[in-house]
Design an enzyme around this catalytic site. Sequence first.
Site, PDB file in Angstrom:
ATOM      1  N   ALA A 146      58.360  32.449  27.323  1.00 25.50           N
ATOM      2  CA  ALA A 146      59.754  32.749  27.004  1.00 25.50           C
ATOM      3  C   ALA A 146      60.671  32.459  28.182  1.00 25.50           C
ATOM      4  CB  ALA A 146      59.878  34.211  26.601  1.00 25.50           C
ATOM      5  N   ASP A 203      63.603  33.879  28.726  1.00 27.01           N
ATOM      6  CA  ASP A 203      64.273  34.992  28.052  1.00 27.01           C
ATOM      7  C   ASP A 203      65.789  34.937  28.105  1.00 27.01           C
ATOM      8  OD1 ASP A 203      62.081  37.046  27.202  1.00 27.01           O
ATOM      9  OD2 ASP A 203      61.482  36.375  29.170  1.00 27.01           O
ATOM     10  N   GLY A 240      67.850  32.153  28.458  1.00 30.29           N
ATOM     11  CA  GLY A 240      68.381  31.064  27.648  1.00 30.29           C
ATOM     12  C   GLY A 240      68.014  31.195  26.183  1.00 30.29           C
ATOM     13  N   TYR A 263      67.081  34.271  24.536  1.00 29.20           N
ATOM     14  CA  TYR A 263      67.559  35.518  23.896  1.00 29.20           C
ATOM     15  C   TYR A 263      68.788  36.126  24.581  1.00 29.20           C
ATOM     16  CZ  TYR A 263      62.577  35.442  22.586  1.00 29.20           C
ATOM     17  OH  TYR A 263      61.336  35.080  22.161  1.00 29.20           O
ATOM     18  N   GLY A 307      72.109  39.582  28.449  1.00 26.92           N
ATOM     19  CA  GLY A 307      73.228  40.419  28.012  1.00 26.92           C
ATOM     20  C   GLY A 307      72.976  40.959  26.618  1.00 26.92           C
ATOM     21  N   ALA A 328      63.087  42.716  26.587  1.00 24.63           N
ATOM     22  CA  ALA A 328      62.704  41.436  25.996  1.00 24.63           C
ATOM     23  C   ALA A 328      61.420  41.684  25.200  1.00 24.63           C
ATOM     24  CB  ALA A 328      62.494  40.399  27.083  1.00 24.63           C
ATOM     25  N   TYR A 344      58.549  43.657  27.054  1.00 24.59           N
ATOM     26  CA  TYR A 344      58.868  43.989  28.450  1.00 24.59           C
ATOM     27  C   TYR A 344      60.259  44.580  28.607  1.00 24.59           C
ATOM     28  CZ  TYR A 344      55.019  42.117  31.216  1.00 24.59           C
ATOM     29  OH  TYR A 344      53.813  41.926  31.818  1.00 24.59           O
ATOM     30  N   HIS A 404      56.178  36.014  35.949  1.00 20.71           N
ATOM     31  CA  HIS A 404      57.584  36.327  35.686  1.00 20.71           C
ATOM     32  C   HIS A 404      58.373  35.602  36.766  1.00 20.71           C
ATOM     33  CE1 HIS A 404      56.537  39.861  33.080  1.00 20.71           C
ATOM     34  NE2 HIS A 404      55.508  39.925  33.894  1.00 20.71           N
TER      35      HIS A 404
HETATM   36 CO    CO Z   1      53.923  41.046  33.468  1.00 25.50          CO
END
Ligand code: CO
Lengths: 698, 698
Positions: free
Chosen positions: A301, A303, A305, A307, A310, A384, A387, A440
């Site tokens: 992901a 995340d 871009g 989802y 914000g 997300a 997470y 990450h």
């Molecule tokens: Co992790």
Amino acid sequence: MTINIIPHPFDPLSAAEIEQAISIVKKAHGNDLFFNIVSLQEPRKAEMTAWLQAPETAPRPKRVAEVVVIAQDGKVFDGLVDLTSGTITKWDLLDGEQPIITMEELQLVEHVVRTDPKVIEQCVISGIDPKDMDKVYCDPWTIGYDKRFGSKKRYQQALMYYRPDIDDCQYQYPLDFCPIYDAEQKKIVHIDIPEVRRPLSRVPPVNYHPAGVEKKGGYRTDLKPIYITQPEGVSFKMTGRWMEWQNWKFHIGFNYREGIVFNNITFNDHGVERPIFYRLSLAEMVVPYGNPEHPHQRKHALDQGEYGAGYMTNSLSLGCDCKGAIHYLDADFPTRAGGVRTIKNAICIHEEDNGILFKHSDFRDDSVIVTRARKLIIQQIFTAANYEYAVAWIFHQDGTIQPEVKLTGILNTYSMDPDEDTKGWGTQVYPGVNAHNHQHLFCLRIDANVDGPKNTVFVNDAVPSDAPVGSPENPYGNAFYCKRTKLVTPAQAKTDYDGSTSRSWEIANTNKLHPYSKKPVSYKLVSREVPGLLPKPGSLVWKRAPFARHAVWVTKYRDDQLYPAGRHVPQTSGEKPVGIDAWLSEPGVADENIDNEDIVLWHTFGLTHFPAPEDFPVMPAEPITLLLRPRNFFENNPVMDVPFSYCRVPSQVRDGVPGWDKYRLVDRISKLAFDEGKEDGEKKEKEVNGCKGGCCGK
Amino acid sequence: MTINIIPHPFDPLSAAEIEQAISIVKKAHGNDLFFNIVSLQEPRKAEMTAWLQAPETAPRPKRVAEVVVIAQDGKVFDGLVDLTSGTITKWDLLDGEQPIITMEELQLVEHVVRTDPKVIEQCVISGIDPKDMDKVYCDPWTIGYDKRFGSKKRYQQALMYYRPDIDDCQYQYPLDFCPIYDAEQKKIVHIDIPEVRRPLSRVPPVNYHPAGVEKKGGYRTDLKPIYITQPEGVSFKMTGRWMEWQNWKFHIGFNYREGIVFNNITFNDHGVERPIFYRLSLAEMVVPYGNPEHPHQRKHALDQGEYGAGYMTNSLSLGCDCKGAIHYLDADFPTRAGGVRTIKNAICIHEEDNGILFKHSDFRDDSVIVTRARKLIIQQIFTAANYEYAVAWIFHQDGTIQPEVKLTGILNTYSMDPDEDTKGWGTQVYPGVNAHNHQHLFCLRIDANVDGPKNTVFVNDAVPSDAPVGSPENPYGNAFYCKRTKLVTPAQAKTDYDGSTSRSWEIANTNKLHPYSKKPVSYKLVSREVPGLLPKPGSLVWKRAPFARHAVWVTKYRDDQLYPAGRHVPQTSGEKPVGIDAWLSEPGVADENIDNEDIVLWHTFGLTHFPAPEDFPVMPAEPITLLLRPRNFFENNPVMDVPFSYCRVPSQVRDGVPGWDKYRLVDRISKLAFDEGKEDGEKKEKEVNGCKGGCCGK
Ligand SMILES: [Co+2]
Ligand SMILES: [Co+2]
């Protein structure tokens, strides 16, 4: 706090402005549109800079909304609405680009999945009673890129889970198949099914909620409360979205994608407002998973871009997410149907004591100064799917900015049979639960403005002298220095971390030399959590998340080059370069001059996560941090004027008089942990002895 | 708190025991002795372990004092005094070894320097009026090693400074010559004088004391106090020097050399006290300076072995050094003449809120849990001449131990002429002030006991799969895994940091596999500030500080192998191996088995410091930290039973009922930063909206 009626050009679109933009678009293009983005197009930098320098005379930058919609037929339009004139100034039909996925789009998938006959069939094969489809859950994820489906149509993959009870954690009961959802048809169009099936786990749940903890023996009872209070108020001041605190001044923005955005960060240096960064944000992130087996490669992901940090941000709670004296800022976003939703308390702002700011005792005379530090924390938390990311921007009194990301929430999980070999690609964190290796990686975008717009980046490596031990230049072998390498083109500026030289990067203004050191004024990027992208060069992730290929990139500033994996991220194939890769692929750009230019530094940092059972069923927060530090920027220590806790100078020691009383910021509230008064006189003695030279002032 | 009459075997020597040891030694060897060390000889591990396991039946380890004295004739004796029997059991004359330098020895040098005619002569050459010798100061440093003077006699080097006014900072007025002090004769026996002289700077001072700050415009007035209170008391319990807090239990020792020492660190895991570390401390440090010009190569203080982090520790002050509800422990040391001195408040202990411990919101139903974290901090601050080191040992609820060192104080400085070329070996931080490049390297000693005494260390590297992109094993190129390398001998265990693989080290107990992951229970060393020693192999520093040659060493446990630069550090030449280098040079040791043995891991971490003007005249604190984290140690997340701030489960959301009220540890004291009540109703609304699902409980 005053409410500005006229928004500042940096301010996010207000609810009224979002409504206005939507209304203009609906009037022109009909009501049957899904609104994916209605967000401020930030002012063009040249215009904005001119206005900031002369707000009375320069034209005020216009308010412009970026609007991205999906029509009923799946067509995607990317437009601009000039809110000042009320006109649409751009309205482009996109071809094979998919805009950001909204939470509302995601919410739909689970409902579709639960009623799809083919999904039900797979659930039955997994061992689920078809009457129990309300116990089947899915996390709809971006499909990433799957060449069987391409980019023309909008797809999601549905990571499947089960909850035996509504209050169980579904990540403990992953299912082994993965439906593909067509967002336009609102249908499951394919299911990825592994060759060898893994039946649903029947292992009893481990839950982190109170009923689960009760079963495991209940809660600990030995935690006494800690209270943090500021009876005289906070030390920061907000005017609209402008923050002033301890010589810092900056604007706090917020958008659907990056979440918190800082603009025009300056530091008041003895009356002079010195610019440091024009804009600072987390511009993108990617979470690649390391299991090579199909379809897990799709788990990577981007995340922000895909989802939006914000859109996914939490509404924060006083006394829970935030402790002390808190100021909140809300966030307004469009709904898919064209309304407005407000996330209350999207940003929390507070001060914290930060231990010792500086201290020195002179061993020969016991003169001493000790001054405590304060920090300002501006924070959001976004979820997300499994997470959560708590993103804190920490401002220090000494000019240091410290971005910090804390990872918590729940591991992404996949099913495994008892004693199945994870082949090193994951860890069994609970019976039947395989948590795959992943990274990450975050991309910090630094639009530099260090004492002016023209900056230069240097790589700094700590290295020994080349001269051998015993040579005249290095007789004892102890010589070492800082090797500085100037980055003069974007191609050369693609640099990686080197732990062996404690590599750092320096954003310098070579036009301004420090009066003593004769070195350029600079901000230094000190970042040690720089794992590098583990998916290989040429891999799907490497192509789609180009920023992650290197720890640092430097580009010449251009308006709208904000997002280093591209503006529309879902379903990019990476076949054509995207984002920063695309920008550098433009003729001449990779080799253009970035020495003494208006530049942007992109920094990828993060961590590699090999899951362990301690991370399950919910992860204790793990922090990642880095520093942006002034070096050769200030004439000398910029915090000497912070009121000290205690100061006794040598002449006071000599004269047998107490330390300075004037100017002290003394804490008379701190106390001894234990009441030792029972032992006669001991308490009093302890307090006196606790105060070397009468320090504590009690 | 109860006072134990009988000291625990881990307890430091009490004042009475120090007096007893001194009295026994004086009786046997006369009164004319200088006492450099009178300190607990920690119990032999085998005896101690037996006693800890069966305190009722096993023999209680005896109380033994290590005593090191210097006789009037300069002879040094290193002995042991059995305090139980009152007998001296060892009394060795040392040959060419110099024991630790005490503060009292150092204090003498300045007086000698001020009256030495040759020093006065040099001061006059520097431009000082001979009547102003009371304005001349010196920091007496260990001589390091200077082959002209060798190791047989005791020397110090006197780094020379000047204060125009008693309250000025001498580090701003360095002198360019360096007297050598003979500690036995109490005389200056040599002066190192540079060929080209640099006259005393006449630049006006920059001072961090109130009079200095007044001159620069005065103190800032916008800092409002922050108070931290625990009205119901602290959450930790101390019994003698045994700490219990949040499942942790350990003994807090303190000695002249390492300062804080932890023994027998255990974690109560659902009723089972699981051992983690037998002993944990900072065992040594070295601060090499990078200027190759004579005599600056002598600047490489091994501060702990040469002066002692205990001897130099500050007496801490409530409300200044320490904030909140504080517990202090004192430290008792011998005086040189054979008395006892007590440093009150040598250790401060307190809890802090630590933000979010874990959080998860389910995006589909808004169920949420948020739990706040607490940390326990055990801290000392020591002053090593110009520098201060604040050493904090941070214990987290989740089983993580986080050593942290904050650097503050003042740069070591040398004189320079206006516009003199520093040649890259230093920075002009103020006119006439050259601060040389240096490193701060610390050696963490981890006497491992991870679920038992037999442990094994692995190196963990995050690496991509070897299989190329597009191969059947790695079709999408995303495969990566944790490559584990077992360290089986001390020779092989000498390992360096590798930033490119995010290298970590794992202290595992391979006899105990985690029930789910099937991996050995372990503690992982996650350390990213690992610069490596910049003085070259074969250099003086490399020889004298062997621990700094590698990030990690692993040795088989042996009693008395505590100090990795040797037991008596001053004036070691490095010609013979010292410390860890000596231990591994013993026949067979480098190749002995350390797999599944009682082992000690030595970890060197720190930073390379290229000074900048911001560090002058006093340095804003700069932190260095690392983590020791449980991995595959606990069955699952060990902090689920920490009372949450807010928890609302899906069934409560479904049923429209509030979250769990029972078990909550809610903070009703936190409040909004600004009184927004003026705008009608807004304050109330804000608070309600600040509490998603009624979270804040107001
Ligand atoms: Co992790
Ligand atoms: Co330093």
